[in-house]
Write a protein that holds these residues in place. Structure first.
Motif, PDB file in Angstrom:
ATOM      1  N   ASP A   1      61.945 101.044  28.573  1.00  0.00           N
ATOM      2  CA  ASP A   1      61.319 100.093  29.495  1.00  0.00           C
ATOM      3  C   ASP A   1      60.674 100.822  30.667  1.00  0.00           C
ATOM      4  O   ASP A   1      59.574 100.458  31.117  1.00  0.00           O
ATOM      5  CB  ASP A   1      62.353  99.101  30.020  1.00  0.00           C
ATOM      6  N   GLY A   2      61.345 101.851  31.183  1.00  0.00           N
ATOM      7  CA  GLY A   2      60.771 102.625  32.282  1.00  0.00           C
ATOM      8  C   GLY A   2      59.500 103.333  31.878  1.00  0.00           C
ATOM      9  O   GLY A   2      58.522 103.370  32.639  1.00  0.00           O
ATOM     10  N   LEU A   3      59.477 103.896  30.678  1.00  0.00           N
ATOM     11  CA  LEU A   3      58.278 104.567  30.185  1.00  0.00           C
ATOM     12  C   LEU A   3      57.135 103.573  30.005  1.00  0.00           C
ATOM     13  O   LEU A   3      55.983 103.847  30.380  1.00  0.00           O
ATOM     14  CB  LEU A   3      58.577 105.279  28.868  1.00  0.00           C
ATOM     15  N   GLU A   4      57.448 102.420  29.441  1.00  0.00           N
ATOM     16  CA  GLU A   4      56.413 101.410  29.222  1.00  0.00           C
ATOM     17  C   GLU A   4      55.835 100.926  30.548  1.00  0.00           C
ATOM     18  O   GLU A   4      54.619 100.735  30.684  1.00  0.00           O
ATOM     19  CB  GLU A   4      56.983 100.236  28.434  1.00  0.00           C
ATOM     20  N   ALA A   5      56.701 100.747  31.540  1.00  0.00           N
ATOM     21  CA  ALA A   5      56.237 100.265  32.839  1.00  0.00           C
ATOM     22  C   ALA A   5      55.332 101.282  33.508  1.00  0.00           C
ATOM     23  O   ALA A   5      54.343 100.914  34.160  1.00  0.00           O
ATOM     24  CB  ALA A   5      57.436  99.943  33.736  1.00  0.00           C
TER      25      ALA A   5
ATOM     26  N   ALA B   1      54.723 115.609  39.713  1.00  0.00           N
ATOM     27  CA  ALA B   1      53.642 114.866  40.372  1.00  0.00           C
ATOM     28  C   ALA B   1      54.132 113.534  40.910  1.00  0.00           C
ATOM     29  O   ALA B   1      54.697 112.723  40.165  1.00  0.00           O
ATOM     30  CB  ALA B   1      52.487 114.652  39.391  1.00  0.00           C
ATOM     31  N   GLY B   2      53.940 113.295  42.197  1.00  0.00           N
ATOM     32  CA  GLY B   2      54.319 112.028  42.809  1.00  0.00           C
ATOM     33  C   GLY B   2      55.799 111.827  43.005  1.00  0.00           C
ATOM     34  O   GLY B   2      56.229 110.733  43.374  1.00  0.00           O
ATOM     35  N   VAL B   3      56.606 112.863  42.777  1.00  0.00           N
ATOM     36  CA  VAL B   3      58.061 112.751  42.878  1.00  0.00           C
ATOM     37  C   VAL B   3      58.487 113.110  44.299  1.00  0.00           C
ATOM     38  O   VAL B   3      58.081 114.149  44.825  1.00  0.00           O
ATOM     39  CB  VAL B   3      58.747 113.687  41.860  1.00  0.00           C
ATOM     40  N   PRO B   4      59.314 112.290  44.963  1.00  0.00           N
ATOM     41  CA  PRO B   4      59.753 112.614  46.319  1.00  0.00           C
ATOM     42  C   PRO B   4      60.646 113.847  46.350  1.00  0.00           C
ATOM     43  O   PRO B   4      61.282 114.194  45.351  1.00  0.00           O
ATOM     44  CB  PRO B   4      60.518 111.363  46.759  1.00  0.00           C
ATOM     45  N   HIS B   5      60.683 114.484  47.500  1.00  0.00           N
ATOM     46  CA  HIS B   5      61.461 115.725  47.685  1.00  0.00           C
ATOM     47  C   HIS B   5      62.450 115.506  48.827  1.00  0.00           C
ATOM     48  O   HIS B   5      62.050 115.532  49.992  1.00  0.00           O
ATOM     49  CB  HIS B   5      60.504 116.863  48.012  1.00  0.00           C
ATOM     50  N   PRO B   6      63.728 115.215  48.496  1.00  0.00           N
ATOM     51  CA  PRO B   6      64.315 115.148  47.163  1.00  0.00           C
ATOM     52  C   PRO B   6      64.376 113.707  46.648  1.00  0.00           C
ATOM     53  O   PRO B   6      64.161 112.754  47.389  1.00  0.00           O
ATOM     54  CB  PRO B   6      65.728 115.663  47.405  1.00  0.00           C
ATOM     55  N   ILE B   7      64.697 113.576  45.360  1.00  0.00           N
ATOM     56  CA  ILE B   7      65.140 112.297  44.823  1.00  0.00           C
ATOM     57  C   ILE B   7      66.595 112.115  45.251  1.00  0.00           C
ATOM     58  O   ILE B   7      67.410 113.034  45.117  1.00  0.00           O
ATOM     59  CB  ILE B   7      65.058 112.272  43.283  1.00  0.00           C
ATOM     60  N   VAL B   8      66.926 110.948  45.775  1.00  0.00           N
ATOM     61  CA  VAL B   8      68.288 110.670  46.205  1.00  0.00           C
ATOM     62  C   VAL B   8      68.944 109.721  45.195  1.00  0.00           C
ATOM     63  O   VAL B   8      68.463 108.611  44.970  1.00  0.00           O
ATOM     64  CB  VAL B   8      68.321 110.031  47.606  1.00  0.00           C
TER      65      VAL B   8
ATOM     66  N   VAL C   1      71.286 105.098  36.666  1.00  0.00           N
ATOM     67  CA  VAL C   1      70.285 106.091  37.052  1.00  0.00           C
ATOM     68  C   VAL C   1      68.924 105.826  36.407  1.00  0.00           C
ATOM     69  O   VAL C   1      67.882 106.033  37.031  1.00  0.00           O
ATOM     70  CB  VAL C   1      70.789 107.511  36.706  1.00  0.00           C
ATOM     71  N   TYR C   2      68.913 105.353  35.160  1.00  0.00           N
ATOM     72  CA  TYR C   2      67.626 105.167  34.476  1.00  0.00           C
ATOM     73  C   TYR C   2      66.861 103.939  34.972  1.00  0.00           C
ATOM     74  O   TYR C   2      65.719 103.718  34.546  1.00  0.00           O
ATOM     75  CB  TYR C   2      67.828 105.112  32.964  1.00  0.00           C
ATOM     76  N   HIS C   3      67.442 103.182  35.902  1.00  0.00           N
ATOM     77  CA  HIS C   3      66.702 102.115  36.570  1.00  0.00           C
ATOM     78  C   HIS C   3      66.063 102.605  37.874  1.00  0.00           C
ATOM     79  O   HIS C   3      65.313 101.863  38.502  1.00  0.00           O
ATOM     80  CB  HIS C   3      67.634 100.935  36.865  1.00  0.00           C
ATOM     81  N   HIS C   4      66.386 103.821  38.272  1.00  0.00           N
ATOM     82  CA  HIS C   4      65.879 104.407  39.520  1.00  0.00           C
ATOM     83  C   HIS C   4      64.386 104.690  39.354  1.00  0.00           C
ATOM     84  O   HIS C   4      63.983 105.422  38.442  1.00  0.00           O
ATOM     85  CB  HIS C   4      66.639 105.704  39.797  1.00  0.00           C
ATOM     86  N   PRO C   5      63.522 104.151  40.215  1.00  0.00           N
ATOM     87  CA  PRO C   5      62.071 104.328  40.018  1.00  0.00           C
ATOM     88  C   PRO C   5      61.619 105.784  40.054  1.00  0.00           C
ATOM     89  O   PRO C   5      60.669 106.146  39.343  1.00  0.00           O
ATOM     90  CB  PRO C   5      61.453 103.520  41.170  1.00  0.00           C
ATOM     91  N   ASP C   6      62.278 106.628  40.849  1.00  0.00           N
ATOM     92  CA  ASP C   6      61.867 108.032  40.898  1.00  0.00           C
ATOM     93  C   ASP C   6      62.272 108.780  39.630  1.00  0.00           C
ATOM     94  O   ASP C   6      61.566 109.695  39.188  1.00  0.00           O
ATOM     95  CB  ASP C   6      62.464 108.718  42.133  1.00  0.00           C
ATOM     96  N   ILE C   7      63.397 108.401  39.039  1.00  0.00           N
ATOM     97  CA  ILE C   7      63.793 108.983  37.757  1.00  0.00           C
ATOM     98  C   ILE C   7      62.812 108.548  36.678  1.00  0.00           C
ATOM     99  O   ILE C   7      62.399 109.345  35.817  1.00  0.00           O
ATOM    100  CB  ILE C   7      65.233 108.567  37.399  1.00  0.00           C
ATOM    101  N   GLN C   8      62.416 107.280  36.699  1.00  0.00           N
ATOM    102  CA  GLN C   8      61.424 106.797  35.737  1.00  0.00           C
ATOM    103  C   GLN C   8      60.111 107.546  35.879  1.00  0.00           C
ATOM    104  O   GLN C   8      59.438 107.840  34.879  1.00  0.00           O
ATOM    105  CB  GLN C   8      61.213 105.299  35.923  1.00  0.00           C
ATOM    106  N   ARG C   9      59.739 107.881  37.097  1.00  0.00           N
ATOM    107  CA  ARG C   9      58.498 108.659  37.301  1.00  0.00           C
ATOM    108  C   ARG C   9      58.622 110.038  36.664  1.00  0.00           C
ATOM    109  O   ARG C   9      57.697 110.517  36.004  1.00  0.00           O
ATOM    110  CB  ARG C   9      58.189 108.784  38.784  1.00  0.00           C
TER     111      ARG C   9
END
Length: 259
Positions: free
Chosen positions: A42-46, A150-157, A213-221
């Motif tokens: 679902d994260g990949l599709e989104a 790309a586009g990933v925050p530093h750091p992901i929390v 964790v796999y619902h986390h938007p930064d992980i999905q990115r």
């Protein structure tokens, strides 16, 4: 988008052993009622939208959902496993590894570091330190120019996650993309990239089954970036030891000039 996809969507398969879910593990099902594989898909599709065609497969499927024809049509395979690595058919593992060498991308998630395909491709034990106390994880970008970052925050929390720590017994990565730190003081090479044959392999550690964790938007990115990075960049082909006559390349060159 890779030219090898010929203007079609990326074919992505998300594989999950699906054991915690099929056993009715209440904690896992609270976070992933349709399975970890469905959450990742679902994260990949989104994120990828019409640029990707995402399907899922599990250990319980016939041929683990990874028949020859399906793998031949797969651009990138995601792999999540934990307690059933030994139940994965060696014939399927041989098939996956062969397709990676021929150019298929592979993204290995969390405890998939102990999976048969990953340990085979790495040639090491892939062992590590771990502790599951639900501690905070910070995922630091150490290669900010890498496409996966790309586009990933530093750091992901990540507020709560299982701790993975060094020493992580993997070969020296071709590229280190992420490094994680934990509340207990440990560090871990949490995002590493390799090339194996014609294929690209990325390992990303965040994603224990007991946390969302796999619902986390930064992980999905990160995962959508990894799918695009791992996409084959040339036509899929097997690498073999082929006999060649003397001066074969001169004949080939002459043929090209006459075209």
């Amino acid at each position: 988008m890779s030219t090898t996809t010929e203007n079609r969507p990326l074919n992505i398969v998300v594989w999950n052993e699906n054991v915690h879910e099929s056993r009715g593990d209440a904690v896992v099902l609270e976070h992933y009622p349709d399975g970890i594989h469905r959450a990742v898909a679902d994260g990949l599709e989104a994120r990828l939208g019409p640029d990707a065609h995402v399907t899922t497969a599990t250990l319980q499927d016939e041929d683990h959902g990874l028949a020859e024809e399906r793998l031949a049509a797969t651009d990138v395979l995601f792999w999540w496993g934990h307690v059933a690595h030994d139940q994965v058919s060696d014939a399927v593992v041989d098939r996956v590894v062969r397709h990676v060498h021929a150019g298929m991308g592979l993204v290995v998630l969390h405890s998939g570091h102990y999976s048969k395909p990953f340990t085979r491709l790495m040639g090491t034990t892939c062992s590590l330190k771990w502790r599951n106390d639900g501690e905070r994880e910070l995922v630091w970008t150490v290669s900010p120019e890498h496409p996966i970052a790309a586009g990933v925050p530093h750091p992901i929390v990540i507020d709560r996650q299982e701790m993975y720590g060094e020493y992580f017994d993997i070969p020296r990565p071709d590229e280190e993309v992420f490094l994680s730190t934990f509340a207990g003081g440990e560090v871990f090479r949490s995002g590493v990239a390799y090339r194996r044959g014609l294929g690209r392999v990325f390992y990303f550690s965040p994603g224990d089954q007991e946390y969302p964790v796999y619902h986390h938007p930064d992980i999905q990115r990160v995962l959508s970036n990894a799918a695009q990075w791992a996409t084959p960049v040339s036509a899929r082909r097997g690498l073999t030891a082929d006999p060649h006559p003397r001066d074969w390349f001169l004949d080939a060159g002459a043929g090209r000039q006459g075209e």
